[in-house]
Design an enzyme around this catalytic site. Structure first.
Site, PDB file in Angstrom:
ATOM      1  N   GLU A   1       7.406  33.401 105.792  1.00 25.35           N
ATOM      2  CA  GLU A   1       6.054  33.889 105.496  1.00 25.35           C
ATOM      3  C   GLU A   1       4.996  33.368 106.472  1.00 25.35           C
ATOM      4  OE1 GLU A   1       5.101  33.258 101.377  1.00 25.35           O
ATOM      5  OE2 GLU A   1       6.930  34.179 100.663  1.00 25.35           O
TER       6      GLU A   1
ATOM      7  N   GLU B   1      13.136  36.564  98.692  1.00 18.05           N
ATOM      8  CA  GLU B   1      12.505  35.942  97.521  1.00 18.05           C
ATOM      9  C   GLU B   1      12.007  37.033  96.598  1.00 18.05           C
ATOM     10  OE1 GLU B   1       9.317  33.100  98.199  1.00 18.05           O
ATOM     11  OE2 GLU B   1      10.440  32.188  99.851  1.00 18.05           O
TER      12      GLU B   1
END
Ligand code: IFM
Length: 433
Positions: free
Chosen positions: A162, A351
């Site tokens: 991320e 995720e």
């Protein structure tokens, strides 16, 4: 062509679960320093003990075995491997990950490491962090050190987790370290993160031919509410999604964002085509409306989207305790949009999960998202539930619970929740008799 069978895993990250910040020569990270700043963490807590996975990986491994996962996604702490972020490698830090990898393999679980999940060595942050081009080069050295040690047993690597959060939450809205509000430098950070990823990926492949190297990004579908400005939708979508996908797929940045000052000739050619696979972290869709005083979800901060005209995030219930809208169709839309924007690149859901106080809600979240994923027309190689353990949720401290396993904050004892049993049964049922 036959679709590959979806594989199931579960994920954590080093800073959120390991604790042991001084053990075996680990150096300080930017998150250690940030946690010590008054007011930076919602409940004033830190991750010094976290889940103590550094000393209790055996216990975590037992949980992984009971869960029956195919793979375990974890991250490697750069400050354990290079305590100052550069120079000599701390072999004692690497010993820990050696044990993790061997333990997993003994149980038939694939180790799925991420090289950087936000815990930048503090001296690098003090030298400008990701706003400095040098950090991208230091990342390459670090990546090679890890692969030299673990690459005989690990074949799939994620470089960064991320990067949007590191760049935009760290340098535009300032809710993550280093806590700056300098949007132009946030843009430089995003660029250097992509460059570090691409150079690191190339170095990993050179050190271990045959390695499959990917990048993990938090993407989401961006929806416009009736009163939302289409320009705001465009800018939010550009920072969140297209910046990463256009650079990787086309070697360009979205026009609406302009160019980072740090961009140099040849950088985008290096970044283009640098992933063997893409990891998508999906939690919630975004809804963009006219500015309003209504609270948005955690991290849904308009300042993290520089250049957007006035807007607000308008999550609709049901919400998780992060204030994030629950929408399994959003996962499907995100996958479809990504597959169209980056054709031919294998996708993984690295995720997905929900923070809830009531575990029945977590079962609802996971089951609805998995059902949507399993029925959708996009091929996905793996699905990793976030998270194995209740853990340190960054600026939210210990206020959020994403885990399938509860961890007693005093005894550190692990206690699987009903959602753990649900996921274990789901995995077993998908495998068949
Ligand atoms: O806990 C984080 C994780 O570290 C990165 N992705 C989102 C999760 C939930 O906020």
């Amino acid at each position: 062509m036959k679709r590959p069978t979806l594989r199931y895993g579960v994920a954590t990250s080093a800073f959120q679960v390991e604790g042991a910040p001084e053990a075996d020569g680990r150096g300080p990270s930017t998150w250690d320093e940030f946690c010590a700043r008054p007011g930076a963490i919602r409940d004033g807590s830190d991750a010094r003990t976290a889940c103590d996975s550094y000393h209790r990986f055996d216990e975590d491994l037992l949980q992984l075995v009971d869960l029956g996962v195919d793979a375990y996604r974890f991250s490697i702490a750069w400050p354990r491997v290079q305590p100052t972020g550069r120079g000599l490698v701390n072999t004692r830090g690497l010993d820990y990950y050696d044990g993790v990898v061997d333990g997993l393999l003994l149980e038939g679980i694939e180790p799925f490491p991420t090289l950087f999940h936000w815990d930048l060595p503090l001296p690098l942050e003090e030298a400008g962090g990701w706003s400095a081009r040098d950090t991208a080069l230091r990342f390459v050295d670090y990546a090679v050190a890890v692969v030299d040690r673990l690459g005989d047993r690990v074949s799939t690597w994620a470089t960064l987790n991320e990067p949007w959060c590191t760049a935009l939450l760290g340098w535009a809205s300032g809710v993550f370290p280093p806590g700056r509000r300098e949007p132009a430098r946030a843009w430089d950070c995003a660029h250097h993160l992509l460059l570090g990823h691409a150079l690191g990926a190339a170095a990993v492949r050179a050190a271990r031919p045959g390695s499959e190297v990917g990048l993990v990004v938090n993407l989401t579908t961006v929806r416009r509410e009736q009163d939302g400005d289409p320009c705001a939708v465009d800018v939010v979508d550009a920072w969140q999604n297209r910046l990463w996908l256009d650079a990787l797929g086309k070697g360009s940045y979205p026009e609406v964002l302009g160019e980072p000052a740090a961009l140099r000739d040849g950088d985008l050619a290096t970044i283009r085509g640098s992933v063997d696979w893409l990891g998508i972290n999906y939690y919630t869709p975004f809804r963009i409306g006219a500015p309003s005083e209504e609270p948005a979800g955690v991290g849904q901060d308009v300042d993290a989207y520089p250049g957007a005209p006035p807007f607000s995030f308008r999550p609709r219930g049901p919400l998780t305790t992060m204030g994030w809208e629950v929408d399994p169709q959003g996962l499907v839309d995100t996958l479809q949009e990504t597959a169209a924007r980056l054709p031919g690149v294998p996708l993984r859901v690295t995720e997905n999960g929900g923070a809830f106080d009531d575990d029945a809600d977590r079962v609802g979240y996971l089951s609805s998202h998995l059902a949507a994923l399993e029925a959708c027309d996009v091929t996905v190689l793996d699905y990793f539930a976030w998270s194995l353990l209740d853990n340190f949720e960054w600026a939210e401290g210990w206020t959020q619970r994403f885990g399938l396993v509860a961890v007693d904050r005093t005894t550190l004892q692990r206690r699987p929740k009903p959602s753990f049993a649900w996921y274990a049964e789901h995995i077993a049922a998908q495998r068949g008799p």
